[in-house]
Design a protein around this motif. Structure first.
Motif, PDB file in Angstrom:
ATOM      1  N   SER A   1       0.833  -1.204   0.000  1.00  0.00           N
ATOM      2  CA  SER A   1       0.000   0.000   0.000  1.00  0.00           C
ATOM      3  C   SER A   1       0.869   1.255   0.000  1.00  0.00           C
ATOM      4  O   SER A   1       2.039   1.217   0.373  1.00  0.00           O
ATOM      5  CB  SER A   1      -0.900  -0.010   1.248  1.00  0.00           C
ATOM      6  OG  SER A   1      -1.877   1.022   1.161  1.00  0.00           O
TER       7      SER A   1
ATOM      8  N   ASN B   1      -3.170  -3.489   8.401  1.00  0.00           N
ATOM      9  CA  ASN B   1      -2.650  -2.326   7.674  1.00  0.00           C
ATOM     10  C   ASN B   1      -1.156  -2.576   7.478  1.00  0.00           C
ATOM     11  O   ASN B   1      -0.411  -2.644   8.461  1.00  0.00           O
ATOM     12  CB  ASN B   1      -2.898  -1.036   8.467  1.00  0.00           C
ATOM     13  CG  ASN B   1      -2.537   0.210   7.665  1.00  0.00           C
ATOM     14  OD1 ASN B   1      -1.576   0.201   6.891  1.00  0.00           O
ATOM     15  ND2 ASN B   1      -3.292   1.272   7.851  1.00  0.00           N
TER      16      ASN B   1
ATOM     17  N   GLY C   1      -5.116   0.653   4.096  1.00  0.00           N
ATOM     18  CA  GLY C   1      -3.874   1.423   4.128  1.00  0.00           C
ATOM     19  C   GLY C   1      -4.169   2.821   4.640  1.00  0.00           C
ATOM     20  O   GLY C   1      -4.809   2.996   5.662  1.00  0.00           O
TER      21      GLY C   1
ATOM     22  N   SER D   1       3.305   1.737   4.772  1.00  0.00           N
ATOM     23  CA  SER D   1       3.542   2.345   3.462  1.00  0.00           C
ATOM     24  C   SER D   1       4.845   1.842   2.838  1.00  0.00           C
ATOM     25  O   SER D   1       5.879   1.814   3.500  1.00  0.00           O
ATOM     26  CB  SER D   1       3.609   3.865   3.618  1.00  0.00           C
ATOM     27  OG  SER D   1       4.070   4.478   2.443  1.00  0.00           O
TER      28      SER D   1
END
Ligand SMILES: [Fe+2]
Length: 249
Positions: free
Chosen positions: A7, A172, A153, A175
């Motif tokens: 993500s 999640n 995300g 990044s």
């Protein structure tokens, strides 16, 4: 069954290449992308060209949506940088992304919350920073989604949350390309993961059991930081190099 979840690449092709190299070793059965693919003062066109070739199922992030729907003159600098460099073929690819994806009955993908790509699911903003929301807040946000696993995300902060009331897992992966940032929505705050590594996650099902692995990869973050600096984004340059954002501006 082994699934890689990535993500928030944000145009950081160097971080994406580190993830791609690691994925060769992990050899997952499936790779999914939760969006915010190209926005940022780095390498949007190069990133999109790689992603277009992957065939990964890709969720539309809030920044992807802005690139698709908003005139360049009304974009902020992060999106405008990407919009001005994205070829028509790569913009057409970005338009194939979907707001949410149910890849199986078991797994649901979204960018922010299931019903809103611009609201955090796994963070709550209070003051200048975020923290983990309480379970009731998350339960309300995922109401109507009965999948056992929900991947999201948007926050850039890796988390794995098990909802006691339903047994659902919220993953999640953090990044790939931007470890910290400042944002004004819903109020001015910063997110910072505290190190410059490229993050993604692997989930593996053995029998009826899922296990989750959060990965943090070293890559040439100095080069990514230099590129942001060259493109007049000192906040991005600091974030990419350190994983901390620094003082809010
Ligand atoms: Fe993002």
């Amino acid at each position: 069954m082994k699934i890689a979840v990535i993500s928030d690449i944000h145009g950081n092709v160097l971080a994406l290449e580190a993830v791609l190299a690691d994925l060769k070793t992990e050899a997952p059965d499936l790779i999914v992308n939760l969006g915010d693919c190209v926005s940022g003062p780095l390498w949007p066109e190069e990133t999109a060209t790689i992603l277009r070739d992957t065939g990964w199922q890709t969720v539309r992030g809030n920044h992807d949506r802005v690139l698709i729907e908003t005139p360049v003159g009304k974009m902020g600098p992060t999106d405008a940088f990407a919009a001005e460099r994205l070829s028509s073929v790569n913009l057409a690819w970005l338009k194939t992304t979907e707001p949410t994806i149910r890849i199986t009955d078991e797994i649901f993908l979204c960018h922010g919350r299931p019903d809103n790509d611009d609201i955090y699911l796994t963070e709550k903003i209070e003051g200048p920073k975020g923290h983990m929301p309480d379970e009731d807040t998350i339960l309300e946000a995922v109401q109507g989604i009965d999948s056992e696993i929900i991947c999201c995300g948007h926050t850039h902060i890796p988390r794995l949350i098990r909802l006691e009331a339903t047994g659902q897992m919220i993953l999640n992966p953090g990044s790939v390309g931007l470890p910290s940032y400042q944002d004004d929505h819903p109020s001015r705050h910063k997110m910072e993961v505290g190190s410059p590594h490229a993050r993604y996650a692997i989930m593996t099902k053995t029998g009826t059991t899922w296990n989750f692995l959060q990965k943090s990869l070293t890559y040439d973050w100095d080069a990514a930081s230099d590129e942001a600096k060259k493109n007049n984004r000192p906040g991005w340059a600091r974030s990419l190099k350190h994983g901390f954002y620094g003082p809010l501006s």
